[in-house]
Design a protein around this motif. Structure first.
Motif, PDB file in Angstrom:
ATOM      1  N   ALA A 194      35.348 102.231  32.696  1.00 58.64           N
ATOM      2  CA  ALA A 194      34.007 102.054  32.141  1.00 58.64           C
ATOM      3  C   ALA A 194      33.034 101.592  33.225  1.00 58.64           C
ATOM      4  O   ALA A 194      31.891 102.052  33.295  1.00 58.64           O
ATOM      5  CB  ALA A 194      34.051 101.039  30.990  1.00 58.64           C
ATOM      6  N   THR A 195      33.493 100.698  34.096  1.00 58.22           N
ATOM      7  CA  THR A 195      32.656 100.188  35.175  1.00 58.22           C
ATOM      8  C   THR A 195      32.273 101.299  36.143  1.00 58.22           C
ATOM      9  O   THR A 195      31.111 101.411  36.556  1.00 58.22           O
ATOM     10  CB  THR A 195      33.397  99.076  35.932  1.00 58.22           C
ATOM     11  N   LEU A 196      33.237 102.125  36.516  1.00 59.16           N
ATOM     12  CA  LEU A 196      32.964 103.229  37.427  1.00 59.16           C
ATOM     13  C   LEU A 196      31.975 104.219  36.824  1.00 59.16           C
ATOM     14  O   LEU A 196      31.008 104.636  37.485  1.00 59.16           O
ATOM     15  CB  LEU A 196      34.264 103.948  37.782  1.00 59.16           C
ATOM     16  N   ILE A 197      32.201 104.613  35.596  1.00 61.42           N
ATOM     17  CA  ILE A 197      31.344 105.608  34.962  1.00 61.42           C
ATOM     18  C   ILE A 197      29.918 105.090  34.821  1.00 61.42           C
ATOM     19  O   ILE A 197      28.946 105.792  35.139  1.00 61.42           O
ATOM     20  CB  ILE A 197      31.910 106.001  33.584  1.00 61.42           C
TER      21      ILE A 197
ATOM     22  N   LYS B 162      25.960  92.797  39.577  1.00 65.50           N
ATOM     23  CA  LYS B 162      26.020  93.268  40.961  1.00 65.50           C
ATOM     24  C   LYS B 162      24.691  93.831  41.437  1.00 65.50           C
ATOM     25  O   LYS B 162      24.258  93.567  42.564  1.00 65.50           O
ATOM     26  CB  LYS B 162      27.115  94.340  41.088  1.00 65.50           C
ATOM     27  N   HIS B 163      24.014  94.592  40.588  1.00 63.30           N
ATOM     28  CA  HIS B 163      22.843  95.345  41.030  1.00 63.30           C
ATOM     29  C   HIS B 163      21.506  94.714  40.668  1.00 63.30           C
ATOM     30  O   HIS B 163      20.491  95.056  41.280  1.00 63.30           O
ATOM     31  CB  HIS B 163      22.889  96.768  40.454  1.00 63.30           C
TER      32      HIS B 163
ATOM     33  N   THR C 259      22.487 102.033  48.459  1.00 63.38           N
ATOM     34  CA  THR C 259      21.429 101.035  48.283  1.00 63.38           C
ATOM     35  C   THR C 259      20.754 101.330  46.952  1.00 63.38           C
ATOM     36  O   THR C 259      20.469 102.475  46.621  1.00 63.38           O
ATOM     37  CB  THR C 259      20.382 101.129  49.407  1.00 63.38           C
ATOM     38  N   VAL C 260      20.521 100.292  46.187  1.00 59.12           N
ATOM     39  CA  VAL C 260      19.961 100.465  44.854  1.00 59.12           C
ATOM     40  C   VAL C 260      18.614  99.765  44.775  1.00 59.12           C
ATOM     41  O   VAL C 260      18.494  98.645  45.270  1.00 59.12           O
ATOM     42  CB  VAL C 260      20.922  99.903  43.782  1.00 59.12           C
TER      43      VAL C 260
ATOM     44  N   VAL D 127      24.468 105.313  35.771  1.00 60.23           N
ATOM     45  CA  VAL D 127      23.273 104.496  35.573  1.00 60.23           C
ATOM     46  C   VAL D 127      22.739 103.923  36.882  1.00 60.23           C
ATOM     47  O   VAL D 127      21.532 103.931  37.134  1.00 60.23           O
ATOM     48  CB  VAL D 127      23.562 103.347  34.579  1.00 60.23           C
ATOM     49  N   PHE D 128      23.639 103.444  37.735  1.00 61.43           N
ATOM     50  CA  PHE D 128      23.209 102.759  38.949  1.00 61.43           C
ATOM     51  C   PHE D 128      23.363 103.608  40.218  1.00 61.43           C
ATOM     52  O   PHE D 128      23.187 103.118  41.317  1.00 61.43           O
ATOM     53  CB  PHE D 128      23.989 101.446  39.110  1.00 61.43           C
ATOM     54  N   ARG D 129      23.715 104.890  40.056  1.00 63.36           N
ATOM     55  CA  ARG D 129      23.858 105.830  41.177  1.00 63.36           C
ATOM     56  C   ARG D 129      24.790 105.280  42.261  1.00 63.36           C
ATOM     57  O   ARG D 129      24.545 105.398  43.454  1.00 63.36           O
ATOM     58  CB  ARG D 129      22.492 106.168  41.772  1.00 63.36           C
ATOM     59  N   GLN D 130      25.849 104.647  41.840  1.00 65.50           N
ATOM     60  CA  GLN D 130      26.807 104.040  42.758  1.00 65.50           C
ATOM     61  C   GLN D 130      27.769 105.100  43.308  1.00 65.50           C
ATOM     62  O   GLN D 130      28.252 105.958  42.581  1.00 65.50           O
ATOM     63  CB  GLN D 130      27.601 102.960  42.017  1.00 65.50           C
ATOM     64  N   MET D 131      28.028 105.048  44.610  1.00 70.32           N
ATOM     65  CA  MET D 131      28.992 105.945  45.230  1.00 70.32           C
ATOM     66  C   MET D 131      30.383 105.320  45.190  1.00 70.32           C
ATOM     67  O   MET D 131      30.528 104.125  45.432  1.00 70.32           O
ATOM     68  CB  MET D 131      28.612 106.230  46.686  1.00 70.32           C
ATOM     69  N   VAL D 132      31.396 106.114  44.875  1.00 66.96           N
ATOM     70  CA  VAL D 132      32.771 105.629  44.869  1.00 66.96           C
ATOM     71  C   VAL D 132      33.644 106.603  45.633  1.00 66.96           C
ATOM     72  O   VAL D 132      33.396 107.809  45.658  1.00 66.96           O
ATOM     73  CB  VAL D 132      33.316 105.465  43.431  1.00 66.96           C
ATOM     74  N   ALA D 133      34.682 106.073  46.260  1.00 62.91           N
ATOM     75  CA  ALA D 133      35.616 106.910  47.005  1.00 62.91           C
ATOM     76  C   ALA D 133      36.568 107.612  46.048  1.00 62.91           C
ATOM     77  O   ALA D 133      36.880 107.105  44.968  1.00 62.91           O
ATOM     78  CB  ALA D 133      36.396 106.056  48.003  1.00 62.91           C
ATOM     79  N   MET D 134      37.057 108.779  46.474  1.00 69.87           N
ATOM     80  CA  MET D 134      37.993 109.533  45.644  1.00 69.87           C
ATOM     81  C   MET D 134      39.240 108.715  45.341  1.00 69.87           C
ATOM     82  O   MET D 134      39.800 108.785  44.250  1.00 69.87           O
ATOM     83  CB  MET D 134      38.373 110.834  46.358  1.00 69.87           C
ATOM     84  N   GLN D 135      39.686 107.911  46.326  1.00 73.50           N
ATOM     85  CA  GLN D 135      40.896 107.133  46.102  1.00 73.50           C
ATOM     86  C   GLN D 135      40.697 106.100  44.995  1.00 73.50           C
ATOM     87  O   GLN D 135      41.652 105.729  44.308  1.00 73.50           O
ATOM     88  CB  GLN D 135      41.340 106.448  47.391  1.00 73.50           C
ATOM     89  N   GLN D 136      39.457 105.653  44.781  1.00 76.93           N
ATOM     90  CA  GLN D 136      39.194 104.722  43.687  1.00 76.93           C
ATOM     91  C   GLN D 136      39.399 105.408  42.340  1.00 76.93           C
ATOM     92  O   GLN D 136      39.992 104.837  41.423  1.00 76.93           O
ATOM     93  CB  GLN D 136      37.773 104.165  43.799  1.00 76.93           C
TER      94      GLN D 136
END
Length: 303
Positions: free
Chosen positions: A109-112, A173-174, A302-303, A117-126
């Motif tokens: 849920a946090t990742l999605i 966080k943001h 950066t947000v 919503v926050f345009r956060q980048m995540v690594a594939m391994q995450q």
């Protein structure tokens, strides 16, 4: 912009401490429900947590600006108040160990929410780590002595609670980077503590139960520990880790929580199956993959 770094040892130690504290929360809820209704349990939990931290906040209120108040009210509602009621009602029909397992939906849920919503980048391994952890969660949820798949609609209450946690993680966080962990935790809890206390005293027979309900002292003690240690003190640690690392790492505590919850459940007489062991192993692998340092550093958004 800054480069992501491997979580420091202090962050890992705090994460393990949180797992022990929050993993114990489900058995405390179970004991609290012996003498109290789920709405009473949630109200006592929030009120005790909010008022416990009040003495530590007197000077910190001065650091809160006008634009902080709506955000802190939101943190109090989605991060503590609403989930407390959802978990209490869900556990009237769910075993404590299973409830702890369902809590592992939080990282997804946090990742999605972070991405959408926050345009956060995540690594594939995450993503891979989260999916492996969720696969382990599925094994745990569907495990039964009869070998048949089981589903309880009360589990949906836990899913809604984890979505609240995902929103709360990203909000802290943001959008509240300029306040300390104790300020965020204490003020947000204090804002929702009076409504919880008023509801408890006015809308429920709490006072009458204190003198007539069997096991009331035992159950009340369990809920107070849940509120003061499992909510107030733990949320200070939790928000500290949020600021030290990233939201995915911090929400990974929910991968470790079910291990503690299941162990305590077994001690309390709940069954332990081979599927439980397989599921817990998958969860630990997922935590390792999701938080392993990449060979090439990635640039944080950066947000």
């Amino acid at each position: 912009m800054q480069q992501t770094e491997a979580p420091p040892l202090k962050a890992w130690l705090l994460l393990l401490l949180l797992a022990l504290i929050w993993g114990s929360s489900f058995i405390l809820i179970k004991k609290g429900l012996i003498a109290f209704r789920p709405d009473q349990l949630a109200a006592i939990r929030i009120a005790s947590a909010g008022f416990f931290l009040l003495p530590f906040l007197m000077q910190r209120f001065k650091t809160v600006r006008r634009h902080h108040w709506p955000k802190l009210i939101s943190v109090g509602l989605v991060g503590s108040f609403i989930p407390a009621f959802l978990f209490a009602f869900a556990q009237t029909q769910l075993a404590s160990g299973v409830t702890g397992v369902l809590n592992t939906f939080t990282p997804l849920a946090t990742l999605i929410i972070g991405v959408l919503v926050f345009r956060q980048m995540v690594a594939m391994q995450q993503w891979v780590g989260v999916l492996i952890g969720l696969a382990g969660t599925f094994v745990l949820i569907t495990a039964s002595a009869s070998g048949e798949l089981q589903f309880n609609s009360f589990a949906l209450l836990i899913i809604v609670a984890t979505i609240c946690y995902g929103i709360n993680l990203n909000l802290i966080k943001h959008h509240i980077p300029d306040l300390g962990a104790l300020t965020i935790t204490g003020v947000s809890l204090f804002l929702v503590a009076p409504p919880a206390l008023i509801y408890l005293l006015v809308a429920t027979p709490f006072i009458e139960q204190l003198g007539t309900q069997p096991d009331v002292v035992f159950s009340l003690g369990a809920i107070l520990v849940l509120g003061i240690v499992g909510t107030a003190m733990a949320l200070v640690i939790f928000n500290t880790v949020v600021k030290m690392t990233d939201t995915t790492f911090t929400s990974s505590v929910t991968y470790l929580i079910p291990i503690v919850a299941l162990i305590l459940g077994v001690i309390d007489g709940e069954p332990f199956l081979i599927e439980h062991a397989i599921g817990m192993a998958a969860i630990l692998v997922g935590v390792f993959i999701a938080n392993r340092r990449a060979r090439k550093p990635r640039v944080a958004p950066t947000v």
